[in-house]
Motif scaffolding. Structure first.
Motif, PDB file in Angstrom:
ATOM      1  N   VAL A  56       0.856  -1.190   0.000  1.00  0.00           N
ATOM      2  CA  VAL A  56       0.000   0.000   0.000  1.00  0.00           C
ATOM      3  C   VAL A  56       0.889   1.236   0.000  1.00  0.00           C
ATOM      4  CG1 VAL A  56      -1.813   1.283   1.202  1.00  0.00           C
ATOM      5  CG2 VAL A  56      -1.783  -1.209   1.307  1.00  0.00           C
ATOM      6  N   THR A  57       0.608   2.180  -0.886  1.00  0.00           N
ATOM      7  CA  THR A  57       1.366   3.427  -0.880  1.00  0.00           C
ATOM      8  C   THR A  57       1.210   4.122   0.469  1.00  0.00           C
ATOM      9  OG1 THR A  57      -0.543   4.545  -1.888  1.00  0.00           O
ATOM     10  CG2 THR A  57       1.217   3.832  -3.360  1.00  0.00           C
ATOM     11  N   THR A  58       2.263   4.776   0.911  1.00  0.00           N
ATOM     12  CA  THR A  58       2.190   5.523   2.165  1.00  0.00           C
ATOM     13  C   THR A  58       1.633   6.904   1.847  1.00  0.00           C
ATOM     14  OG1 THR A  58       4.163   4.331   2.872  1.00  0.00           O
ATOM     15  CG2 THR A  58       3.440   6.144   4.258  1.00  0.00           C
ATOM     16  N   GLY A  59       0.329   6.979   1.855  1.00  0.00           N
ATOM     17  CA  GLY A  59      -0.373   8.169   1.386  1.00  0.00           C
ATOM     18  C   GLY A  59      -1.039   7.843   0.068  1.00  0.00           C
ATOM     19  N   GLY A  60      -1.141   8.815  -0.797  1.00  0.00           N
ATOM     20  CA  GLY A  60      -1.797   8.595  -2.079  1.00  0.00           C
ATOM     21  C   GLY A  60      -1.971   9.908  -2.802  1.00  0.00           C
ATOM     22  N   LEU A  61      -2.857   9.906  -3.781  1.00  0.00           N
ATOM     23  CA  LEU A  61      -3.150  11.115  -4.548  1.00  0.00           C
ATOM     24  C   LEU A  61      -4.296  11.860  -3.878  1.00  0.00           C
ATOM     25  CD1 LEU A  61      -2.793  12.879  -7.097  1.00  0.00           C
ATOM     26  CD2 LEU A  61      -4.517  11.414  -8.199  1.00  0.00           C
ATOM     27  N   THR A  62      -3.988  13.013  -3.316  1.00  0.00           N
ATOM     28  CA  THR A  62      -5.046  13.874  -2.784  1.00  0.00           C
ATOM     29  C   THR A  62      -5.567  14.738  -3.918  1.00  0.00           C
ATOM     30  OG1 THR A  62      -4.296  13.975  -0.489  1.00  0.00           O
ATOM     31  CG2 THR A  62      -5.536  15.861  -1.300  1.00  0.00           C
ATOM     32  N   ARG A  63      -6.862  14.623  -4.171  1.00  0.00           N
ATOM     33  CA  ARG A  63      -7.514  15.439  -5.195  1.00  0.00           C
ATOM     34  C   ARG A  63      -8.365  16.489  -4.492  1.00  0.00           C
ATOM     35  NH1 ARG A  63     -10.352  11.027  -8.927  1.00  0.00           N
ATOM     36  NH2 ARG A  63     -11.313  10.566  -6.917  1.00  0.00           N
ATOM     37  N   VAL A  64      -8.319  17.707  -5.003  1.00  0.00           N
ATOM     38  CA  VAL A  64      -8.984  18.820  -4.334  1.00  0.00           C
ATOM     39  C   VAL A  64      -9.912  19.537  -5.317  1.00  0.00           C
ATOM     40  CG1 VAL A  64      -6.978  20.315  -4.787  1.00  0.00           C
ATOM     41  CG2 VAL A  64      -8.622  20.954  -3.004  1.00  0.00           C
ATOM     42  N   ALA A  65     -11.083  19.893  -4.840  1.00  0.00           N
ATOM     43  CA  ALA A  65     -12.047  20.646  -5.657  1.00  0.00           C
ATOM     44  C   ALA A  65     -11.645  22.114  -5.629  1.00  0.00           C
ATOM     45  CB  ALA A  65     -13.461  20.461  -5.107  1.00  0.00           C
ATOM     46  N   LEU A  66     -11.146  22.619  -6.719  1.00  0.00           N
ATOM     47  CA  LEU A  66     -10.640  23.992  -6.748  1.00  0.00           C
ATOM     48  C   LEU A  66     -11.758  25.028  -6.799  1.00  0.00           C
ATOM     49  CD1 LEU A  66      -7.595  23.536  -9.163  1.00  0.00           C
ATOM     50  CD2 LEU A  66      -7.615  23.586  -6.655  1.00  0.00           C
ATOM     51  N   ARG A  67     -12.953  24.600  -7.206  1.00  0.00           N
ATOM     52  CA  ARG A  67     -14.069  25.540  -7.227  1.00  0.00           C
ATOM     53  C   ARG A  67     -14.695  25.627  -5.842  1.00  0.00           C
ATOM     54  NH1 ARG A  67     -15.819  22.497 -12.150  1.00  0.00           N
ATOM     55  NH2 ARG A  67     -14.887  23.573 -13.943  1.00  0.00           N
ATOM     56  N   LYS A  68     -14.956  26.821  -5.376  1.00  0.00           N
ATOM     57  CA  LYS A  68     -15.516  27.026  -4.050  1.00  0.00           C
ATOM     58  C   LYS A  68     -16.861  26.329  -3.903  1.00  0.00           C
ATOM     59  CE  LYS A  68     -16.303  30.655  -0.626  1.00  0.00           C
ATOM     60  NZ  LYS A  68     -16.185  32.105  -0.360  1.00  0.00           N
ATOM     61  N   GLY A  69     -16.991  25.526  -2.847  1.00  0.00           N
ATOM     62  CA  GLY A  69     -18.232  24.832  -2.559  1.00  0.00           C
ATOM     63  C   GLY A  69     -18.419  23.524  -3.297  1.00  0.00           C
ATOM     64  N   SER A  70     -17.581  23.247  -4.300  1.00  0.00           N
ATOM     65  CA  SER A  70     -17.735  22.034  -5.083  1.00  0.00           C
ATOM     66  C   SER A  70     -17.212  20.831  -4.309  1.00  0.00           C
ATOM     67  CB  SER A  70     -16.971  22.155  -6.410  1.00  0.00           C
ATOM     68  OG  SER A  70     -17.010  20.923  -7.121  1.00  0.00           O
ATOM     69  N   ILE A  71     -17.844  19.669  -4.537  1.00  0.00           N
ATOM     70  CA  ILE A  71     -17.334  18.429  -3.961  1.00  0.00           C
ATOM     71  C   ILE A  71     -16.841  17.487  -5.059  1.00  0.00           C
ATOM     72  CG2 ILE A  71     -18.758  18.532  -1.886  1.00  0.00           C
ATOM     73  CD1 ILE A  71     -20.638  16.478  -3.185  1.00  0.00           C
ATOM     74  N   VAL A  72     -16.764  17.986  -6.306  1.00  0.00           N
ATOM     75  CA  VAL A  72     -16.255  17.193  -7.435  1.00  0.00           C
ATOM     76  C   VAL A  72     -14.767  17.478  -7.569  1.00  0.00           C
ATOM     77  CG1 VAL A  72     -16.426  16.711  -9.894  1.00  0.00           C
ATOM     78  CG2 VAL A  72     -18.484  17.251  -8.577  1.00  0.00           C
ATOM     79  N   VAL A  73     -13.955  16.467  -7.313  1.00  0.00           N
ATOM     80  CA  VAL A  73     -12.504  16.657  -7.246  1.00  0.00           C
ATOM     81  C   VAL A  73     -11.783  16.206  -8.509  1.00  0.00           C
ATOM     82  CG1 VAL A  73     -12.513  16.409  -4.736  1.00  0.00           C
ATOM     83  CG2 VAL A  73     -12.155  14.388  -6.178  1.00  0.00           C
ATOM     84  N   ASN A  74     -12.479  15.582  -9.452  1.00  0.00           N
ATOM     85  CA  ASN A  74     -11.833  15.039 -10.645  1.00  0.00           C
ATOM     86  C   ASN A  74     -11.193  16.140 -11.481  1.00  0.00           C
ATOM     87  OD1 ASN A  74     -14.536  13.542 -10.000  1.00  0.00           O
ATOM     88  ND2 ASN A  74     -13.114  11.992 -10.735  1.00  0.00           N
ATOM     89  N   SER A  75      -9.976  15.894 -11.944  1.00  0.00           N
ATOM     90  CA  SER A  75      -9.268  16.899 -12.736  1.00  0.00           C
ATOM     91  C   SER A  75     -10.007  17.224 -14.018  1.00  0.00           C
ATOM     92  CB  SER A  75      -7.850  16.414 -13.060  1.00  0.00           C
ATOM     93  OG  SER A  75      -7.879  15.165 -13.717  1.00  0.00           O
ATOM     94  N   SER A  76     -10.730  16.232 -14.570  1.00  0.00           N
ATOM     95  CA  SER A  76     -11.479  16.459 -15.805  1.00  0.00           C
ATOM     96  C   SER A  76     -12.640  17.414 -15.606  1.00  0.00           C
ATOM     97  CB  SER A  76     -12.000  15.128 -16.352  1.00  0.00           C
ATOM     98  OG  SER A  76     -12.828  14.489 -15.401  1.00  0.00           O
ATOM     99  N   GLN A  77     -12.995  17.668 -14.337  1.00  0.00           N
ATOM    100  CA  GLN A  77     -14.115  18.560 -14.055  1.00  0.00           C
ATOM    101  C   GLN A  77     -13.707  19.714 -13.130  1.00  0.00           C
ATOM    102  OE1 GLN A  77     -18.065  16.994 -13.762  1.00  0.00           O
ATOM    103  NE2 GLN A  77     -17.344  14.898 -14.000  1.00  0.00           N
ATOM    104  N   GLY A  78     -12.470  20.151 -13.298  1.00  0.00           N
ATOM    105  CA  GLY A  78     -12.037  21.353 -12.603  1.00  0.00           C
ATOM    106  C   GLY A  78     -11.326  21.128 -11.288  1.00  0.00           C
ATOM    107  N   GLY A  79     -10.999  19.883 -10.963  1.00  0.00           N
ATOM    108  CA  GLY A  79     -10.284  19.605  -9.719  1.00  0.00           C
ATOM    109  C   GLY A  79      -8.784  19.723  -9.885  1.00  0.00           C
ATOM    110  N   GLY A  80      -8.085  19.703  -8.759  1.00  0.00           N
ATOM    111  CA  GLY A  80      -6.630  19.747  -8.755  1.00  0.00           C
ATOM    112  C   GLY A  80      -6.094  18.721  -7.775  1.00  0.00           C
ATOM    113  N   SER A  81      -4.872  18.918  -7.311  1.00  0.00           N
ATOM    114  CA  SER A  81      -4.293  17.945  -6.388  1.00  0.00           C
ATOM    115  C   SER A  81      -3.305  18.604  -5.442  1.00  0.00           C
ATOM    116  CB  SER A  81      -3.597  16.815  -7.160  1.00  0.00           C
ATOM    117  OG  SER A  81      -2.417  17.292  -7.772  1.00  0.00           O
ATOM    118  N   LYS A  82      -2.957  17.860  -4.393  1.00  0.00           N
ATOM    119  CA  LYS A  82      -1.981  18.285  -3.397  1.00  0.00           C
ATOM    120  C   LYS A  82      -1.023  17.127  -3.124  1.00  0.00           C
ATOM    121  CE  LYS A  82      -5.087  21.232  -0.602  1.00  0.00           C
ATOM    122  NZ  LYS A  82      -4.217  22.379  -0.295  1.00  0.00           N
TER     123      LYS A  82
END
Length: 487
Positions: free
Chosen positions: A447-473
């Motif tokens: 198991v990776t120690t951690g993983g890919l954190t995806r973040v919803a860059l639009r305020k109030g959004s809960i959609v984190v996918n990069s294809s729909q405006g999300g980013g990562s940390k």
């Protein structure tokens, strides 16, 4: 743009770095202090340095829009997410438990079907799944493992509880961005790595290569591994090329391979044909072999299923594993753990309602405005309804499609996802996020120690996918001590 932790708060939600009081969470103090000391100009410089690093490293992803592919630079936020190692150890144990049960279930589906006869999962749900492959019956992949690479999505609710949102068992993507996020952070914040004991993630390619080698049907010193990609227009092509390079494996497309009369797979090279032992395939089942599945597929290899069924080549992930990558089947994973392992689940599912069952369906239809409704086999955040953000017209459409095909939908409560500080324009604001760790299963489980954190860059959004405006940390799993494993 200085981060003022006295004013930053995620009111009523669990924030990954900051307590409701405004103080840093346990273990996050040094990070919060370091970021708070940065001036406006310094923070702007670090953000610009990250964007420059992403451009120079060629980190991109593709978005499909109106029939065309658009390559975009990877959206990255420079404020990392932090998880304490003691919590992560529990999460890793839960992930290992989960993939063991899922692989046992898939193997049972294509062999004895005891779990179906015993009512653990309704037989009709499985055998009529879009991802069930009758041609996989009786196949014995190495170690009984069908999904060698799994990406499991985790979310944290407002009260801090961690849930499994879904399991990605077919061709999960995103691990290359997890690795590149760490490389970018080392460039722009080298001083933070001197003060934190951050567990490394850069062993993933070697662990993946070892896992794939363990699947080889031939007992040879150096099995030949290839990464099978649909090609440059695929949204995850960057990752395919990246992993092939890091594993010293060949990156191939369908026409580069052939199945000979001996039912073995060979790669065309300038020196002639060379036998292939393991294929890490990044192509969906239906496009793998035009003789077995879609006859119009130009991406796969004619006869590949025959070679796999003969035991002359290993396919990772195995065809047919998607039968457990169905969001309706997901709702039964806790029961699978109890049935196959005799254990209680370590990680909880999000409470879910199966629209195929009348009581559940009636509840979902009566409460669409409060629920998230998902189709069974879509990914990337497509095809779902987010009730609180929906229109009346959208809800009416979902009433229609649910009634027309109830087996294809589940409903879930709208979680108040945890947040983390994220740079938004000239301010730092809370944004919702999830986490995708990766689990490798072969002879052993990693198991990776951690993983890919995806973040919803639009305020109030809960959609984190990069294809729909999300980013990562970048995701830091840290020890309480100030010194430990070097990243």
């Amino acid at each position: 743009m200085t981060i003022d932790w006295r004013t930053y708060q995620a009111t009523g939600l669990h924030d990954e770095l900051v307590l409701p009081s405004g103080r840093a969470r346990a273990g996050a103090g040094k990070l919060v202090q370091a970021l708070a000391r940065l001036s406006d100009d310094e923070l702007v410089e670090r953000k610009a340095a990250a964007e420059l690093a992403i451009r120079s490293m060629g980190i991109t992803f593709s978005v499909y829009h109106e029939g065309t592919n658009i390559d975009r630079e990877w959206p990255f936020d420079i404020v990392p997410r932090l998880i304490m190692k003691r919590e992560w150890d529990e999460v890793a144990s839960g992930l290992k438990q989960r993939v063991r049960a899922l692989n046992a279930f898939i193997d049972d589906v294509y062999h004895h079907r005891r779990s179906l006869r015993d009512g653990v999962v309704p037989e009709d749900y499985v055998l009529r799944s879009r991802e069930y492959r009758s041609g996989c019956a009786g196949i014995d992949p190495p170690y009984g493992v069908w999904s060698n690479v799994c990406g499991t999505d985790l979310v944290r609710d407002a009260d801090g509880s961690l849930y499994v949102l879904e399991d990605n068992l077919r061709v999960p993507s995103g691990v290359s961005y997890m690795l590149e996020n760490r490389a970018v952070m080392k460039r722009i914040f080298p001083e933070l790595f001197e003060h934190y004991a951050i567990h490394p993630v850069d062993d993933y390619p070697s662990e993946l290569a070892a896992c794939l080698r363990s699947l080889s049907p031939r007992d040879v010193r150096s099995p030949r591994i290839v990464v099978l990609t649909p090609g440059i227009y695929n949204s995850a092509y960057f990752e395919h090329a990246y992993l092939a390079l890091e594993m010293a494996a060949e990156l191939v497309e369908g026409p580069d391979l052939l199945v000979a009369e001996d039912d073995c797979v060979y790669m065309r090279t300038i020196s002639g044909l060379e036998r292939v032992d393991v294929i890490y395939r990044r192509i969906d089942d239906l496009f793998l072999d035009p003789r077995a599945f879609r006859k119009d597929s130009m991406l796969g290899v004619p006869g590949l299923m025959r070679a796999w069924q003969a035991g002359n080549v290993a396919l990772a992930n195995a065809p047919g594993c998607g039968v457990a990558d169905d969001k309706v089947i997901y709702t039964y994973v806790p029961d699978m753990i109890r049935y196959f392992l005799g254990e209680e689940p370590i990680l909880a599912n999000v409470p879910s309602f199966r629209c195929a069952e009348k009581d559940h369906r009636d509840y979902v239809l009566d409460n669409l405005q409060d629920l998230v409704v998902k189709p069974a086999n879509e990914s990337g955040g497509y095809g779902m309804l987010i009730g609180p953000q929906s229109t009346r017209r959208q809800r009416d459409e979902f009433v229609r499609v649910i009634r027309a095909n109830p087996r294809n939908y589940i409903g879930q409560p709208t979680l108040r996802l945890s947040t983390a500080p994220t740079i938004a324009g000239n301010t730092v604001e809370p944004r919702h996020l999830d986490l995708r760790p990766f689990i490798l299963s072969g002879k052993d489980i990693y198991v990776t120690t951690g993983g890919l954190t995806r973040v919803a860059l639009r305020k109030g959004s809960i959609v984190v996918n990069s294809s729909q405006g999300g980013g990562s940390k970048d995701t830091w799993v840290v020890e309480p001590a100030t010194r430990a494993p070097s990243p």
